[in-house]
Design an enzyme around this catalytic site. Structure first.
Site, PDB file in Angstrom:
ATOM      1  N   TYR A 168      47.788  45.147  40.220  1.00 57.88           N
ATOM      2  CA  TYR A 168      47.911  43.948  39.389  1.00 57.88           C
ATOM      3  C   TYR A 168      48.225  44.214  37.916  1.00 57.88           C
ATOM      4  CZ  TYR A 168      47.164  40.787  43.216  1.00 57.88           C
ATOM      5  OH  TYR A 168      47.339  40.079  44.381  1.00 57.88           O
ATOM      6  N   HIS A 222      50.797  39.683  50.692  1.00 60.82           N
ATOM      7  CA  HIS A 222      50.293  40.857  49.960  1.00 60.82           C
ATOM      8  C   HIS A 222      49.556  41.808  50.894  1.00 60.82           C
ATOM      9  CE1 HIS A 222      50.368  38.778  45.732  1.00 60.82           C
ATOM     10  NE2 HIS A 222      51.562  39.173  46.135  1.00 60.82           N
ATOM     11  N   GLU A 273      42.274  38.931  48.945  1.00 58.77           N
ATOM     12  CA  GLU A 273      42.910  40.076  49.627  1.00 58.77           C
ATOM     13  C   GLU A 273      41.856  41.107  50.033  1.00 58.77           C
ATOM     14  OE1 GLU A 273      46.019  40.849  46.713  1.00 58.77           O
ATOM     15  OE2 GLU A 273      46.899  38.902  47.232  1.00 58.77           O
TER      16      GLU A 273
END
Ligand code: HEM
Length: 149
Positions: free
Chosen positions: A96, A86, A139
């Site tokens: 998302y 990602h 992330e």
């Protein structure tokens, strides 16, 4: 961090056999919905997509998640791979909701409303956001580390 309720976890685990059978069909339907948005489509590698690899990988990840939703430590290596991929492809928190809005209707379409009842979809909604929050946090940290380095 959102957490799925114990009840939602039980329901999600009970859907594992259906996911095992129909996972690739679900993720293929999910990508068809997701790629109606060209900005989202642009994040994905076309080669992996057209070979059917990406739907297979995502289906595998969803099945592993359904089986291990109450034993998340088992998923740590898989989560690390997702985070790495990602970050390489520039996935951000704001992406998302698009996946949620593509995945949940795809589950309903493929499994049908008798299996994918409102209760099942609500449980998967909770489960999705629990995993999404784990990925988003990891992330964000990876992007921060990259800036600091
Ligand atoms: C809970 C949600 C998500 C899960 C479970 C998930 C899962 C995965 C998995 C298993 C992979 C393959 C990793 C590997 O190469 O081994 C992957 C790659 C990827 N994901 Fe996600 N993902 C999620 C959310 C998202 C979102 C929101 C986006 C952006 C819209 C996204 C975009 C990508 C891209 C672009 C790749 C690389 C694809 C390629 O190799 O062509 N993912 N994801």
């Amino acid at each position: 961090m959102r957490t799925a309720s114990p009840h939602a976890m039980t329901i999600v685990k009970s859907t594992a056999p259906a996911l095992e059978k129909h996972g690739v069909e679900i993720t293929t339907a999910m990508y068809a919905r997701l790629f109606r948005d060209p900005a989202i489509e642009a994040l994905f590698d076309k080669a992996a997509q057209s070979s059917g690899e990406q739907p297979r990988r995502l289906a595998g990840a969803i099945l592993a998640y359904a089986r291990n939703i109450d034993k998340l430590a088992n998923l740590r290596p898989a989560v690390s791979r997702m985070v790495a991929r990602h970050v390489e492809t520039g996935v951000k928190a704001e992406h998302y909701p698009y996946v949620a809005e593509a995945l949940l209707p795809a589950i309903r379409d493929v499994l049908g409303p008798d299996v994918a009842t409102d209760e099942v979809l609500a449980a998967w909604g909770e489960a999705y956001w629990m995993l999404a929050d784990i990925l988003i946090a990891a992330e964000a940290q990876a992007y921060e580390d990259a800036v600091a380095a």
